[in-house]
Design a protein around this motif. Structure first.
Motif, PDB file in Angstrom:
ATOM      1  N   GLY A 463       0.822  -1.207   0.000  1.00 18.17           N
ATOM      2  CA  GLY A 463       0.000   0.000   0.000  1.00 18.17           C
ATOM      3  C   GLY A 463       0.850   1.249   0.000  1.00 18.17           C
ATOM      4  N   LEU A 464       0.279   2.312  -0.552  1.00 17.88           N
ATOM      5  CA  LEU A 464       0.973   3.609  -0.594  1.00 17.88           C
ATOM      6  C   LEU A 464      -0.033   4.670  -0.195  1.00 17.88           C
ATOM      7  N   SER A 465       0.375   5.534   0.762  1.00 16.82           N
ATOM      8  CA  SER A 465      -0.561   6.551   1.260  1.00 16.82           C
ATOM      9  C   SER A 465       0.195   7.810   1.620  1.00 16.82           C
ATOM     10  N   ASP A 466      -0.557   8.913   1.690  1.00 19.00           N
ATOM     11  CA  ASP A 466      -0.005  10.135   2.262  1.00 19.00           C
ATOM     12  C   ASP A 466      -0.715  10.368   3.582  1.00 19.00           C
ATOM     13  N   LYS A 467      -0.568  11.555   4.137  1.00 20.24           N
ATOM     14  CA  LYS A 467      -1.131  11.807   5.457  1.00 20.24           C
ATOM     15  C   LYS A 467      -2.645  11.795   5.448  1.00 20.24           C
ATOM     16  N   GLU A 468      -3.232  12.069   4.274  1.00 21.48           N
ATOM     17  CA  GLU A 468      -4.678  12.257   4.225  1.00 21.48           C
ATOM     18  C   GLU A 468      -5.436  11.081   3.637  1.00 21.48           C
ATOM     19  N   LYS A 469      -4.838  10.342   2.710  1.00 21.77           N
ATOM     20  CA  LYS A 469      -5.629   9.296   2.042  1.00 21.77           C
ATOM     21  C   LYS A 469      -4.733   8.158   1.577  1.00 21.77           C
ATOM     22  N   LEU A 470      -5.395   7.067   1.256  1.00 21.40           N
ATOM     23  CA  LEU A 470      -4.743   5.903   0.691  1.00 21.40           C
ATOM     24  C   LEU A 470      -4.637   6.101  -0.811  1.00 21.40           C
ATOM     25  N   LEU A 471      -3.435   5.961  -1.333  1.00 19.49           N
ATOM     26  CA  LEU A 471      -3.215   6.162  -2.746  1.00 19.49           C
ATOM     27  C   LEU A 471      -3.324   4.850  -3.532  1.00 19.49           C
ATOM     28  N   TYR A 472      -2.876   3.741  -2.929  1.00 22.92           N
ATOM     29  CA  TYR A 472      -2.934   2.471  -3.651  1.00 22.92           C
ATOM     30  C   TYR A 472      -2.813   1.322  -2.658  1.00 22.92           C
ATOM     31  N   VAL A 473      -3.537   0.260  -2.938  1.00 25.33           N
ATOM     32  CA  VAL A 473      -3.378  -1.001  -2.224  1.00 25.33           C
ATOM     33  C   VAL A 473      -3.639  -2.119  -3.223  1.00 25.33           C
ATOM     34  N   PRO A 475      -4.491  -6.134  -4.608  1.00 26.14           N
ATOM     35  CA  PRO A 475      -5.573  -7.086  -4.270  1.00 26.14           C
ATOM     36  C   PRO A 475      -5.228  -8.059  -3.157  1.00 26.14           C
ATOM     37  N   ALA A 476      -3.946  -8.224  -2.817  1.00 26.68           N
ATOM     38  CA  ALA A 476      -3.584  -9.156  -1.737  1.00 26.68           C
ATOM     39  C   ALA A 476      -4.242  -8.761  -0.415  1.00 26.68           C
ATOM     40  N   TYR A 477      -4.634  -7.524  -0.275  1.00 24.20           N
ATOM     41  CA  TYR A 477      -5.305  -7.063   0.951  1.00 24.20           C
ATOM     42  C   TYR A 477      -6.593  -7.854   1.161  1.00 24.20           C
ATOM     43  N   GLU A 478      -7.317  -8.084   0.095  1.00 23.91           N
ATOM     44  CA  GLU A 478      -8.570  -8.802   0.212  1.00 23.91           C
ATOM     45  C   GLU A 478      -8.324 -10.249   0.621  1.00 23.91           C
ATOM     46  N   THR A 479      -7.219 -10.849   0.126  1.00 22.82           N
ATOM     47  CA  THR A 479      -6.908 -12.237   0.451  1.00 22.82           C
ATOM     48  C   THR A 479      -6.533 -12.402   1.921  1.00 22.82           C
ATOM     49  N   ILE A 480      -5.697 -11.476   2.418  1.00 25.04           N
ATOM     50  CA  ILE A 480      -5.191 -11.603   3.793  1.00 25.04           C
ATOM     51  C   ILE A 480      -6.196 -11.073   4.796  1.00 25.04           C
ATOM     52  N   TRP A 481      -6.745  -9.899   4.565  1.00 26.10           N
ATOM     53  CA  TRP A 481      -7.643  -9.266   5.545  1.00 26.10           C
ATOM     54  C   TRP A 481      -9.084  -9.789   5.426  1.00 26.10           C
ATOM     55  N   GLU A 486     -12.103  -1.652  -1.809  1.00 22.65           N
ATOM     56  CA  GLU A 486     -12.949  -0.464  -1.866  1.00 22.65           C
ATOM     57  C   GLU A 486     -13.246   0.087  -0.479  1.00 22.65           C
ATOM     58  N   SER A 487     -13.433  -0.817   0.488  1.00 24.85           N
ATOM     59  CA  SER A 487     -13.710  -0.353   1.850  1.00 24.85           C
ATOM     60  C   SER A 487     -12.497   0.347   2.445  1.00 24.85           C
ATOM     61  N   LEU A 488     -11.292  -0.132   2.060  1.00 23.18           N
ATOM     62  CA  LEU A 488     -10.080   0.511   2.582  1.00 23.18           C
ATOM     63  C   LEU A 488      -9.860   1.866   1.930  1.00 23.18           C
ATOM     64  N   TYR A 489     -10.146   2.022   0.626  1.00 25.39           N
ATOM     65  CA  TYR A 489     -10.050   3.331  -0.029  1.00 25.39           C
ATOM     66  C   TYR A 489     -11.038   4.315   0.593  1.00 25.39           C
ATOM     67  N   ALA A 490     -12.234   3.797   0.908  1.00 25.72           N
ATOM     68  CA  ALA A 490     -13.253   4.672   1.503  1.00 25.72           C
ATOM     69  C   ALA A 490     -12.854   5.101   2.905  1.00 25.72           C
ATOM     70  N   ASP A 491     -12.198   4.202   3.668  1.00 23.68           N
ATOM     71  CA  ASP A 491     -11.792   4.531   5.037  1.00 23.68           C
ATOM     72  C   ASP A 491     -10.432   3.896   5.289  1.00 23.68           C
ATOM     73  N   PRO A 492      -9.345   4.652   5.075  1.00 25.01           N
ATOM     74  CA  PRO A 492      -7.989   4.085   5.206  1.00 25.01           C
ATOM     75  C   PRO A 492      -7.687   3.504   6.579  1.00 25.01           C
ATOM     76  N   CYS A 493      -8.458   3.908   7.613  1.00 22.59           N
ATOM     77  CA  CYS A 493      -8.196   3.392   8.963  1.00 22.59           C
ATOM     78  C   CYS A 493      -8.995   2.115   9.264  1.00 22.59           C
ATOM     79  N   SER A 494      -9.798   1.692   8.314  1.00 24.74           N
ATOM     80  CA  SER A 494     -10.671   0.537   8.579  1.00 24.74           C
ATOM     81  C   SER A 494      -9.881  -0.749   8.749  1.00 24.74           C
ATOM     82  N   PHE A 495      -8.636  -0.797   8.241  1.00 19.46           N
ATOM     83  CA  PHE A 495      -7.841  -2.017   8.392  1.00 19.46           C
ATOM     84  C   PHE A 495      -7.591  -2.312   9.866  1.00 19.46           C
TER      85      PHE A 495
END
Length: 580
Positions: A463-473, A475-481, A486-495
């Protein structure tokens, strides 16, 4: 017998035939015939009046002037029926007092203004005539027996005088409109004469005396760098006997410099051999020269920019193209501002100004020549209508260079309108070569595709992010988490919601500290997937400098964070199994 010419008149002597005996009678009869022949052939109208002002004789020319076939129709009629003074004639009725005129003539006086009269023809038309009047007497000192009048039609003369007056008025208006000064240099006396405007041009207050009266004093007012040149030009023109126009600078008493243009001509005597004077007029061109200098400065600025700057007339005529534009389309690398039509590798430059001819191409033809088909359609169907409506259009187009290559450009179109009519006068366009930008964008897009291909092919979360938002993650996120990206882009802290309650507070605190101190983060913790399964995750996060951020941007915004997460469940279970 002799007719006296009253003092101040333009009369002539007239001899009236009388009777006599034998040879004397024969001589007088011959005189009568001679006089009669002269009067009959005389080109001017001649008539006689009695003392009551009635016609007693009219020669053929007088009958023609008055519109009568013969004298019989006028004999015995009062002169006031056909002749009146210009002042008294007000398009009829006539108020000519012929008896007072006759009385004045008999007394030897012709009232002022009676030498030009208005003559009424039999058909009702009128014409101006010059009149010569004399009293007719039987001899020297004898009482007058009548009047002799000669009439001359001066219609053409008046037309010429009127035309001359109108020309003089138009010349005066033209001189005034041009804000010019008429001057004269007398070559005989050496004197110089200037009109009121000339006094103003040379820096003197209105109504003051001419600041110089001769050639030498005039020379002191001419800029020394111009003096020898204008004298040489004047000498060459005078030698050839042709008019000349010369530009020079005038130095006013306060030191101010004015730019002047003078049109001159040498006038000679009637034989054309001896020069008498030089006449001409001067116009103050300071404002025009200043404007031209500023225009040249503007052209120099535009010629040194890398953007293509072009100006067309509303009919497609090419008015201006700067150096960058000329180089791209293959025009000669020389100033182009309403210049004659220029040849390109493809022929005459479309829209270039032809010498005294119409524009080469219309607006559409010019656009289709310089732009590829897709860009020309965009410009004609969208860009120009929008610019005409809104006053400006901006977008991406392309231009064809001298080698036929398509160059991508960003383009701005601005129509110029006259004030206050709002009539379209020119269309300006600015094009910027965005080839390098397009290439960089293509390379970036390619790099992003490769990055995504790599990122999406690995089994670790990236994943790549700045202070305000998630820039990229990936598909492995869906496999592991077990949650959608889409839910992580909508709320970067949801992980963090999936972190095991026993690990959550410490992991969140460590992550916050790493962000605030811009330090690395490395931790092993458990997460609970949405299906209830517990997984061990090894997460690392490091700060990365954002090279696209400006130096003045806050450091926190200038840093990105790159994060990875690996599923360590099997490894931890084996390790913990051994420990048991």
């Amino acid at each position: 017998m002799k007719a006296d010419s009253p003092p101040g008149s333009r009369g002539r002597e007239c001899v009236a035939p009388t009777g006599g005996m034998s040879m004397k009678r024969k001589t007088k009869t011959d005189s009568d015939v001679l006089y009669q022949s002269l009067l009959t052939c005389h080109p001017e109208g001649v008539c006689t009046l009695d003392l009551e002002g009635r016609f007693t004789y009219l020669n053929p020319a007088a009958c023609d002037l008055l519109g009568h076939e013969s004298a019989e129709s006028l004999l015995g009629h009062a002169v006031s029926e056909v002749i009146c003074t210009r002042k008294q004639c007000r398009a009829c009725p006539m108020e000519f007092q012929d008896h007072s005129l006759v009385a004045a003539l008999i007394a030897g006086k012709i009232p002022r203004g009676y030498e030009e009269v208005c003559v009424h023809r039999s058909d009702g038309s009128t014409f101006p005539a010059a009149i010569n009047i004399a009293a007719l007497r039987t001899g020297e000192g004898e009482p007058a027996i009548g009047l002799v009048l000669s009439l001359r039609d001066i219609t053409e003369q008046r037309k010429q005088e009127t035309a001359l007056r109108h020309r003089e008025q138009r010349f005066a208006l033209a001189i005034e409109a041009a804000n010019a000064a008429v001057w004269e240099f007398d070559l005989v006396t050496g004197e110089v004469h200037f009109g009121p405007r000339g006094i103003e041009i040379y820096g003197c207050p209105p109504g003051s005396a001419v600041p110089f009266h001769d050639y030498e004093s005039w020379r002191t007012r001419i800029h020394p760098d111009d003096l020898l040149r204008i004298e040489a030009e004047a000498h060459a023109a005078r030698e050839q006997g042709v008019p000349w126009i010369v530009d020079y600078r005038v130095i006013r008493p306060n030191g101010e410099i004015r730019h002047v243009r003078s049109a001159c001509q040498q006038l000679c005597d009637d034989d054309g051999g001896v020069p008498l004077r030089i006449v001409g007029f001067e116009e103050d061109r300071t404002a025009e020269v200043t404007t031209l200098e500023r225009l040249q400065q503007l052209v120099a600025i535009l010629d040194n920019t890398s953007d293509f700057v072009v100006m067309h007339g509303p009919d497609g005529r090419l008015v201006f193209m700067n150096a960058a534009g000329r180089r791209v389309v293959g025009l000669p690398d020389e100033p182009f501002l309403g210049a004659p039509a220029t040849t390109t590798p493809y022929g005459v430059a479309p829209g270039a100004v032809g010498e005294g001819g119409p524009p080469a191409f219309t607006v559409e033809e010019s656009i289709r020549h310089y732009h590829p088909e897709w860009a020309a359609d965009l410009l004609l169907n969208e860009a120009l209508p929008t610019a005409m409506r809104d006053g400006i259009w901006q977008g991406e187009t392309a231009i064809i260079d001298a080698q036929g290559r398509e160059i991508p450009t960003s383009q701005v179109i601005i129509p110029h309108r006259s004030t206050p009519s709002g009539e379209l006068t020119e269309i300006s366009t600015i094009l910027r070569d965005i080839s390098q930008t397009k290439q960089a964008q293509e390379e970036l897009a390619l790099s992003e595709r490769r990055f995504r291909q790599i990122a999406e092919s690995i089994h670790e979360v990236f994943g790549l992010s700045d202070k305000e938002k998630l820039l990229y993650v990936n598909p492995a996120y869906e496999t592991i988490w077990g949650r959608s990206t889409e839910s992580l882009y909508a709320d970067p802290c949801s992980f963090s919601e999936a972190i095991h309650p026993e690990d959550r507070d410490q992991i969140i605190a460590d992550l916050r500290e790493a962000r605030e101190t811009r330090s690395d983060f490395d931790a092993l913790f458990r997460i609970i997937r949405s299906d209830g399964e517990v997984r061990w995750v090894h997460m690392q996060s490091v700060p990365v400098r954002n090279n696209d951020a400006g130096e003045d941007e806050a450091a926190a915004k200038a840093l990105l964070r790159a994060s990875t997460a690996r599923d360590m469940t099997e490894h931890e279970e084996r390790l913990r199994g051994r420990q048991k």
